[in-house]
Every structure is written in structure tokens, then in C-alpha cells.
Design an enzyme around this catalytic site. Structure first.
Site, PDB file in Angstrom:
ATOM      1  N   ASP A   1       0.874  -1.176   0.000  1.00 41.76           N
ATOM      2  CA  ASP A   1       0.000   0.000   0.000  1.00 41.76           C
ATOM      3  C   ASP A   1       0.907   1.220   0.000  1.00 41.76           C
ATOM      4  O   ASP A   1       1.756   1.363   0.890  1.00 41.76           O
ATOM      5  CB  ASP A   1      -0.875   0.034   1.257  1.00 41.76           C
ATOM      6  CG  ASP A   1      -1.983  -1.019   1.220  1.00 41.76           C
ATOM      7  OD1 ASP A   1      -2.230  -1.594   0.143  1.00 41.76           O
ATOM      8  OD2 ASP A   1      -2.591  -1.268   2.279  1.00 41.76           O
TER       9      ASP A   1
ATOM     10  N   ASP B   1     -13.533  -4.420  -1.839  1.00 39.64           N
ATOM     11  CA  ASP B   1     -13.402  -4.289  -0.393  1.00 39.64           C
ATOM     12  C   ASP B   1     -14.726  -4.719   0.224  1.00 39.64           C
ATOM     13  O   ASP B   1     -15.763  -4.097  -0.024  1.00 39.64           O
ATOM     14  CB  ASP B   1     -13.060  -2.840  -0.001  1.00 39.64           C
ATOM     15  CG  ASP B   1     -11.668  -2.452  -0.472  1.00 39.64           C
ATOM     16  OD1 ASP B   1     -10.800  -3.349  -0.572  1.00 39.64           O
ATOM     17  OD2 ASP B   1     -11.425  -1.257  -0.736  1.00 39.64           O
TER      18      ASP B   1
END
Lengths: 254, 202
Positions: free
Chosen positions: A11, A130
Site C-alpha cells: 500500500d 473491499d
């Protein structure tokens, strides 16, 4: 026979790799190019880079990063985070990424998946989802967008199946409930989605030990396991993960 | 110096990056005088066969001439498929014909594309696989595959529900269906082996 894949996830925020818990409380984990190169050298099967800054200003930064990654990483890698258009996908593929993941923009405009698949091939298009367990409907998961901050009415299993129909080549499935907790993947979620689609599912969120990886593949039906905390902070090496899975009978690239 | 044939097609940059990483002097070119000076040629490739062979255009003749002169040539993925005589991908297309055989669709019953890491059994007498042991995993991404029909070609196989040809060697012609530039350490070693054999010959 194709092997099961180990995929470290980086990330990236403001040019640094970060990792949080349930998408919050970020810790610094290093330089994306250096860390990517280290994973490429030490046997990772693929890498995922997610730009979690994902602002307009960060677009150029991420393209520069992808170009630098491509000079130092000699395994396939996926780039995602804030990808809005076919033009952006084209730019990232040209900069050296093998695949691009789409998330929020695909929910807002599902045709983006179809267009990208037609133009670049299904294998280049990863649908990132997600997922959060639904309080209202037990046994179901809600699709969340905008880095998980915004729940939608979409059901995760239905959305994944629709994504496959539209032309996605792979599903990157992150459990927001499990993410960063080190308590194991949400294998009910993984199983529900992998049963509903024929394309590979990458399980993401919750890896804390080596048995968790095994469970995501065997119980969850995942083709690949993605992890961040347990590898960035040095708990396990890629080789340790692969040896463990091989010793338990899974086909691994070792 | 090794020349990667420049014909405006994907993955060219990745192939150059990988050769540079191993310290190889590499040039992306289709200029006849540069190709002439090269110790070896690399023909990369993604996209559909017909599109690639058309994009290759006049550079096809340069590759044929270099091959006939004994220069090592390495085809990668669709670049490897183009070494053969013909392909049936979206209608019949002529290849370079440097190796006998044709390119056909993967058989039904297997997931297509064949995409991911698969284990290749490495014959001891294939130059590209020196010092790599009996088998290694490499990264594949393709929907068509070559069926070599050349008694002079050595062939390495992987298992994808059937024995899938993964690499060939015929005299100075080399080809790999997988992507060495995306196959980690073992992939870089294949490129190193090609570079070494080009230098040994020079």
C-alpha cells in the site's frame, strides 16, 4: 499444473509503503521500489501496488513509481488505487504493470471493466473488492468503495460474479473486517466468492501466520494469497511461506 | 551488444529492463546496421500472432538473415511462436518458418489463458537452462501454443493437462513460451545464459 501464488501487497501513500489495521493507523514499511525489488529477488510470485493516496496530484507520482518498479522487479505486478479510466489503465500498463486493478470506478461505471477487458485482454483487468460483513443480512457482505469508507448496496458475491461476466480476469478480495488483524482470512467470504466465479480469487486481509495462508487456499478456495503486515515487518519470509504450503501438499513455485 | 527487435509492441521495455539488470549491453532497434553488429537478437512479443507479425513487417527479413548467418536468436512468448511456420490465431498467418511446426489454440478442458507459474522440466542439453537444475517454475501467459514438428529441435515441456512445449532449441534458434523477464531469478538466469552463449560464439 499452475502453482498457488504468494503475493505481497504494498500500500503506497506519498511514495512510502504503509500498513494499517482495518484500513486505519498506518505504519511505515519502507520505499516501494526497494521493497518490491527485495520481494522479486526473494521468490514472491507477484506483487500488488495500491496507491492509497489516489488523488489527482498523485497520478503522475504513481506512474513514475511504476516505471521505477519495472526496472527493478522481474515478476508480474498489479497496480491499483484510484484508477478511473481506460486511458489511465493504458498508461499504467505501458509503464510496466502487467495488470491494473479497479475498484470504486468499476462500481460507479461497470462498463469500465468491459471496455478495459476488450482493449487490453481480460488477463490485464483485476476487479478489487473491499468487503464488509453485513449487519443487516448475516452471511452476506457489502461492497465498500472509496478506500472502504463508503458502503454500497451491492452484495459482494453478486458483484464478483457480475465482474467476471463483464470481463475481469481476476478478483482481488479484501475483507475489511479481517484486514491487518493478523487473525486469519475471512474464509467464508473467500469460499462464497470462489464458488461463484471461475476466475482466480486472491484472498486478502487477515494473514497472521502460515496456517492462515493454507486455510485461505484449502477452505477459502483461493488461488493466491495476499499479505502485507506479516511479510513487511519481517515475521515470515516468502520462502518460509512457500515451504510451509509445499510441505502441506500444495503446488508452489520453489 | 544484444539487439531487442523494436516493433512497437508490448513487453519490449520489460525485456530490455531485465537484460540491463544482468549487466548486458542491450539496444532496442530495427536498423539493419545495428542488427548487423549484434551478437544476438531477441524477438519479444505479446498480442495476437497476426498483429505481431504484421507489426514486425520488414524486420522479419533481418531476423531471417541473422538466423541464416548463425547469429543466436531468442524468441519470447509470441516472439517464440513467430519462429514457427504458421499460426491459426484469428485465421491462418505465416510465421518466420525458422522452426518447423505450427501454433494452435490450447485444447478445451483447460483454463485459457494458461496464466501463472508452471514447472518446466529442463533437459540437460538445452543451452538456455545451464545451471538451473532438472526443473524450475516460469511465468506463462498465453492462449495459443506451438507444436514443434522439427526433428532437429530440442524441446522442453511443462504439464498443463498435457505435455505443453515450453521452450525449443534448434541450432542457433532459441525460443521460450514463458516470460523469462517476469520469472524472477530463474528467468534472469535464462537471459544470462542466452547472453553468455552469444558472447561465447562471438
Amino acid at each position: 499444473m499452475l502453482t498457488k501464488r504468494i503475493i505481497p501487497c504494498l500500500d503506497v501513500k506519498d511514495n512510502r509503503v504503509v500498513k494499517g489495521v482495518n484500513f486505519l493507523n498506518l505504519r511505515d514499511a519502507g520505499d516501494p521500489v526497494e521493497l518490491g525489488a527485495r520481494y522479486s529477488d526473494t521468490g514472491a510470485d507477484e506483487l500488488v501496488f495500491l496507491d492509497i493516496t489516489a488523488t489527482i496530484r498523485s497520478r503522475k507520482t504513481i506512474v513514475d513509481m511504476v516505471e521505477r518498479v519495472a526496472k527493478n522487479v522481474f515478476i508480474p505486478f498489479t497496480v491499483g488505487g484510484g484508477v478511473q479510466s481506460v486511458e489511465q489503465i493504458d498508461e499504467l500498463l505501458r509503464s510496466g504493470a502487467e495488470k491494473v486493478s479497479v475498484n470504486t470506478a468499476a462500481v460507479q461505471n461497470p462498463n469500465l471493466i468491459a471496455e478495459a477487458a476488450r482493449r487490453f485482454g481480460n488477463q490485464c483487468v483485476v476487479l478489487a473488492i473491499d468487503a464488509r460483513r453485513s449487519k443487516a443480512r448475516p452471511g452476506h457482505w457489502q461492497v465498500c468503495v472509496k478506500a472502504g469508507s463508503e458502503p454500497t448496496d451491492l452484495d459482494v458475491v453478486e458483484w464478483a460474479a457480475h465482474g467476471e461476466e463483464l470481463g475481469a480476469g481476476e478478483i482481488l478480495l479484501t475483507s475489511m473486517d479481517a484486514d491487518g488483524t493478523l487473525a486469519g482470512y475471512d474464509n467464508e467470504l473467500n469460499k462464497a466468492v470462489s464458488d461463484a466465479v471461475n476466475i482466480p480469487v486472491i484472498a486478502s486481509g487477515g494473514a497472521g501466520n502460515l496456517d492462515h495462508l493454507y486455510d485461505a487456499i484449502t477452505l477459502g478456495g483461493a488461488d493466491a494469497v495476499l499479505m502485507a503486515s506479516i511479510t513487511h515487518f519481517g515475521d515470515f519470509t516468502i520462502t518460509q511461506m512457500k515451504e510451509h504450503l509445499r510441505d502441506r501438499g500444495l503446488p508452489m513455485n520453489l | 551488444m544484444i539487439v531487442v527487435i523494436d516493433y512497437n509492441i508490448g513487453n519490449v521495455r520489460s525485456v530490455c529492463n531485465a537484460f540491463r539488470h544482468i549487466g548486458c549491453d542491450i539496444q532496442l532497434s530495427r536498423a539493419p546496421d545495428t542488427v548487423e553488429r549484434a551478437l544476438g537478437l531477441v524477438l519479444p512479443g505479446v498480442a495476437a500472432f497476426g498483429y505481431a507479425i504484421e507489426a514486425l513487417g520488414s524486420a522479419a527479413e533481418l531476423v531471417r538473415q541473422a538466423a541464416a548467418a548463425g547469429k543466436p536468436v531468442l524468441g519470447i512468448c509470441v516472439g517464440y511462436q513467430m519462429l514457427f511456420e504458421e499460426s491459426s490465431e484469428y485465421g491462418p498467418h505465416q510465421g518466420l518458418g525458422l522452426v518447423k511446426g505450427k501454433v494452435v489454440a490450447l485444447p478445451a478442458g483447460q483454463v485459457v489463458p494458461h496464466m501463472g507459474w508452471n514447472r518446466v522440466d529442463l533437459p540437460g542439453d538445452m543451452d538456455l537452462f545451464s545451471d538451473l537444475g532438472e526443473s524450475k517454475h516460469f511465468y506463462f501467459a498465453h492462449s495459443y501454443y506451438a507444436q514443434p514438428g522439427d526433428e532437429r529441435a530440442k524441446v522442453a515441456y511443462t504439464d498443463y493437462g498435457f505435455a505443453l512445449p515450453a521452450a525449443i532449441q534448434k541450432d542457433n534458434i532459441y525460443g521460450v513460451q514463458f516470460h523469462p523477464e517476469k520469472s524472477g531469478r530463474q528467468g534472469l538466469k535464462v537471459l544470462q545464459n542466452f547472453y553468455d552463449l552469444c558472447r561465447r560464439r562471438a
